[in-house]
Design a protein around this motif. Structure first.
Motif, short mmCIF file in Angstrom:
data_model
loop_
_atom_site.label_atom_id
_atom_site.label_comp_id
_atom_site.label_asym_id
_atom_site.label_seq_id
_atom_site.Cartn_x
_atom_site.Cartn_y
_atom_site.Cartn_z
N VAL A 107 142.82 147.87 12.30
CA VAL A 107 142.34 148.07 11.16
C VAL A 107 142.56 148.79 9.70
O VAL A 107 141.67 148.55 8.49
CB VAL A 107 140.26 147.90 11.16
N GLY A 108 143.09 149.92 9.96
CA GLY A 108 143.13 151.30 8.77
C GLY A 108 141.86 151.65 8.96
O GLY A 108 141.49 151.94 9.80
N GLY A 109 142.45 152.92 8.47
CA GLY A 109 141.35 154.37 8.86
C GLY A 109 142.42 155.79 8.97
O GLY A 109 143.34 155.40 8.49
N ALA A 154 134.24 159.09 0.83
CA ALA A 154 134.75 157.70 0.07
C ALA A 154 134.94 156.76 1.17
O ALA A 154 134.58 156.78 2.53
CB ALA A 154 136.12 158.37 -0.68
N LYS A 155 134.78 155.75 0.37
CA LYS A 155 135.19 154.38 0.49
C LYS A 155 135.98 153.97 -0.15
O LYS A 155 135.35 153.33 -1.13
CB LYS A 155 133.48 153.64 0.24
N LEU A 156 136.38 153.00 0.76
CA LEU A 156 137.66 152.96 0.51
C LEU A 156 138.08 151.05 0.63
O LEU A 156 137.26 150.68 2.06
CB LEU A 156 139.53 152.86 0.68
N THR A 157 138.14 150.20 -0.02
CA THR A 157 137.81 148.66 0.24
C THR A 157 139.73 147.83 -0.11
O THR A 157 140.02 148.63 -0.73
CB THR A 157 137.82 147.70 -0.32
N PHE A 158 140.29 148.21 1.26
CA PHE A 158 141.48 147.03 1.57
C PHE A 158 141.07 145.71 1.33
O PHE A 158 140.60 145.27 2.56
CB PHE A 158 142.59 148.03 2.62
N ALA A 159 142.71 145.13 0.75
CA ALA A 159 142.43 143.30 0.50
C ALA A 159 142.78 143.27 2.30
O ALA A 159 143.80 143.65 2.81
CB ALA A 159 143.08 142.95 -0.10
N CYS A 160 142.61 142.13 3.12
CA CYS A 160 143.45 141.41 4.32
C CYS A 160 143.08 140.10 3.87
O CYS A 160 142.14 139.92 5.60
CB CYS A 160 142.37 142.50 5.24
N GLN A 161 143.80 139.79 3.58
CA GLN A 161 143.15 137.91 3.66
C GLN A 161 144.14 137.34 4.21
O GLN A 161 145.53 136.90 3.83
CB GLN A 161 142.93 137.45 1.88
N PHE A 162 143.92 137.12 5.66
CA PHE A 162 146.04 136.95 6.07
C PHE A 162 145.07 135.36 7.33
O PHE A 162 144.36 135.32 7.38
CB PHE A 162 145.87 138.17 7.43
N GLU A 188 138.46 141.25 3.45
CA GLU A 188 138.72 142.09 3.06
C GLU A 188 138.28 143.18 4.06
O GLU A 188 136.93 143.01 4.95
CB GLU A 188 137.70 142.89 1.37
N VAL A 189 138.79 144.59 4.11
CA VAL A 189 138.33 145.52 5.10
C VAL A 189 137.56 146.94 4.24
O VAL A 189 137.76 147.46 3.53
CB VAL A 189 138.68 146.19 6.38
N VAL A 190 136.16 147.43 4.65
CA VAL A 190 134.92 148.24 3.99
C VAL A 190 136.09 149.81 4.97
O VAL A 190 135.07 149.48 5.52
CB VAL A 190 134.17 148.58 3.25
N ILE A 191 136.52 150.82 4.72
CA ILE A 191 136.90 151.66 5.66
C ILE A 191 135.55 153.52 4.92
O ILE A 191 136.16 153.60 3.91
CB ILE A 191 137.78 152.69 5.59
N SER A 192 134.23 153.34 5.60
CA SER A 192 134.14 154.22 5.00
C SER A 192 134.32 155.79 5.51
O SER A 192 134.00 155.86 6.76
CB SER A 192 132.56 153.85 5.39
N ARG A 193 134.08 156.79 4.74
CA ARG A 193 134.13 158.19 5.27
C ARG A 193 133.69 159.48 4.91
O ARG A 193 132.38 158.58 3.43
CB ARG A 193 135.79 158.42 5.28
N ALA A 194 133.36 160.74 4.87
CA ALA A 194 132.30 161.27 4.44
C ALA A 194 132.37 161.67 2.79
O ALA A 194 131.92 161.44 2.10
CB ALA A 194 132.55 162.55 4.56
#
Length: 508
Positions: free
Chosen positions: A283-285, A334-342, A326-332
């Motif tokens: 997923v990422g992170g 920052a909150k990042l969004t990566f596209a993942c249309q697969f 898309e996948v949203v990765i939340s950290r203390a």
């Protein structure tokens, strides 16, 4: 006292927010302070910048130097800030004209000798500078990123001395981006052909339908029946990436530190992670979030072999990205969004012993427990599931006289079906929702009742109902039918092997 400002950009997922590098040289004991939420790699820039300035023939100010990276709340990481910090110090000390820094951005890591080394993740930076029409100076090692974006004001340098000479107007820097333009290359020859696979006509048909609308496909069968071969042959059936898609994919790979060749850039990604992969790798992170396998498969194919061997918790993390793209990765911080249309293609054995008739060596309870490693909501994300059985006796001896269709023949039908979908509704059938699906797939009252009855008997969800309608519409497109008929619905129901298998086992 002297003050100077240079511009650069941070790496924040696939975005590149602008950062101001403010340098103040004041009175006091010689010191070098760096503020503005820098990570360790950025803090180390102090020693690299000091040595690079001295070894490039400039004077390093022996005064109190304060460097501020604004905005302060944005985390900064990597060596990309070395060059803008060095330029701002030289400007503040009068060794570079301040006027030359207007609307100019810098990015690059400095070596102790003043050489400018390449950085990962610069492609979003180039796109950001292009959008605001800023001049940008980057390492020459990142020339391919500049050529891909085609920013006419993107210049490349290999040494700090070259940058300062350019800012003084003494030399011109290389600018290969002015001649760069995107040309979609002709379809390349792929040695993997569908005609290499003996038999498995229904599985090949499922592959064709999946390629026609980016459907998720699950292949179920014993070892050695060609599941992996089928999965590897879906990529040549798909159209090549256009410019915008290639830019999205290249940006994700750039952030991950992977440089794509020009040949790879036009091809859709094909990712094949091992079943021991963790949820973060998929997923990422991480402490500094990076794209996972699903993002590296953006606009392409993610192939999960031996699906039942993946931990259930890992597979369930794919449920939301499969729906949203898309996948949203939340950290203390920052909150990042990566596209993942697969497109998800998976293969698995139907039982612990691998046999399609697993009851011979495994009890129904053991088979059910094995298949229960996959949660119902996750299985709901597959549009098609198909059995890939063992070949009947005599198939191998007759293989040479029974060559099937080639990839080129099937690809022609796939591309035509995709074109029909875009002309009718502006998107593939897979992405139809609500009224769009009702308008594109208008079933008669009897056919809708037939579908609802079948759904009820198999115990499927409403999501499965909609997926079957989309598959039916795609089958009709492949058969050049304007209307979806019962035969198309029945054929779509035939591609629900996992539902039938689970339903039959639940009867024991």
């Amino acid at each position: 006292m002297s003050l100077a400002t240079s511009l650069t950009r941070a790496q924040f997922g696939v975005e590149a927010p602008q950062v101001k590098v403010e340098v103040h040289i004041g009175n006091g004991l010689p010191s070098f302070s760096l503020v503005g939420l820098p990570e360790t790699s950025v803090k180390e820039a102090k020693e690299r910048v000091r040595s690079a300035i001295i070894n490039s023939g400039f004077e390093f100010p022996m005064r109190r130097i304060t460097v501020n990276l604004a905005p302060a709340e944005l985390p900064k990481q990597g060596g990309r800030y070395d060059l803008p910090i060095a330029i701002a110090i030289l400007a503040a000390s009068g060794q570079v004209p301040l006027a030359s820094l207007k609307d100019t951005e810098f990015a690059g890591e400095l070596s102790l000798s003043g050489q400018i080394n390449g950085c990962k993740g610069l492609l979003p930076t180039i796109v950001g500078a292009k959008n605001v029409q800023h001049r940008l100076i980057i390492p020459i090692d990142n020339h391919f990123d500049a050529e891909l974006v085609g920013h006419h004001a993107c210049y490349m340098a290999g040494h700090l001395q070259q940058v300062t000479d350019y800012l003084h107007g003494r030399i011109e820097l290389a600018n290969n981006a002015t001649a760069a333009h995107w040309q979609e290359p002709p379809a390349s020859h792929n040695p993997l052909c569908l005609s290499d696979i003996i038999g498995q006509h229904q599985a090949k048909q499922a592959l064709e339908i999946a390629a026609s609308s980016d459907f998720n496909l699950l292949l179920i069968g014993p070892p050695g029946t060609g599941k992996t071969m089928l999965a590897n042959r879906i990529l040549p059936l798909l159209p090549q990436l256009n410019y915008q898609e290639a830019l999205e994919v290249a940006s994700l790979y750039s952030i991950a530190g992977i440089n794509l060749t020009p040949a790879q850039l036009c091809m859709r990604p094909f990712r094949n992670p091992h079943h021991t992969s963790s949820a973060i790798s998929l997923v990422g992170g991480g402490s500094q979030p990076q794209p996972g396998e699903i993002s590296l498969a953006h606009k392409g194919v993610l192939f999960l072999d031996e699906l039942a061997e993946f931990p259930r918790k890992v597979l369930d993390t794919l449920r939301e990205p499969l729906e949203t793209g898309e996948v949203v990765i939340s950290r203390a911080k920052a909150k990042l969004t990566f596209a993942c249309q697969f497109q998800l293609i998976a293969a698995m054995n139907p039982s612990p012993c691998g046999d399609i008739e697993g009851q011979r060596r495994s009890t129904p309870d053991q088979v059910l427990r094995y298949l229960s490693k996959l949660s119902g909501p996750f299985l709901d994300r597959f549009d098609l599931s198909i059995e890939v059985p063992k070949l009947p006796t005599g198939s191998l001896s007759q293989a040479s006289s029974q060559q099937g269709e080639t990839t080129a023949q099937v690809r022609e039908r796939v591309l035509l079906a995709r074109q029909v979908q875009f002309e009718r509704q502006g998107k593939l059938n897979k992405y139809l929702t609500g009224k769009q699906l009702d308008n594109a797939c208008q079933l008669s009252a009897s056919d809708r009742f037939f579908l609802e009855t079948s759904i009820e008997k198999l115990g499927l969800s409403v999501r499965s109902f909609h997926r079957i309608m989309k598959v039916s519409r795609t089958i009709a497109d492949l058969q050049h039918s304007q209307k979806v008929e019962r035969r198309h619905v029945a054929q779509a129901l035939g591609f629900r092997a996992m539902d039938r298998l689970m339903h039959s086992l639940s009867q024991y």
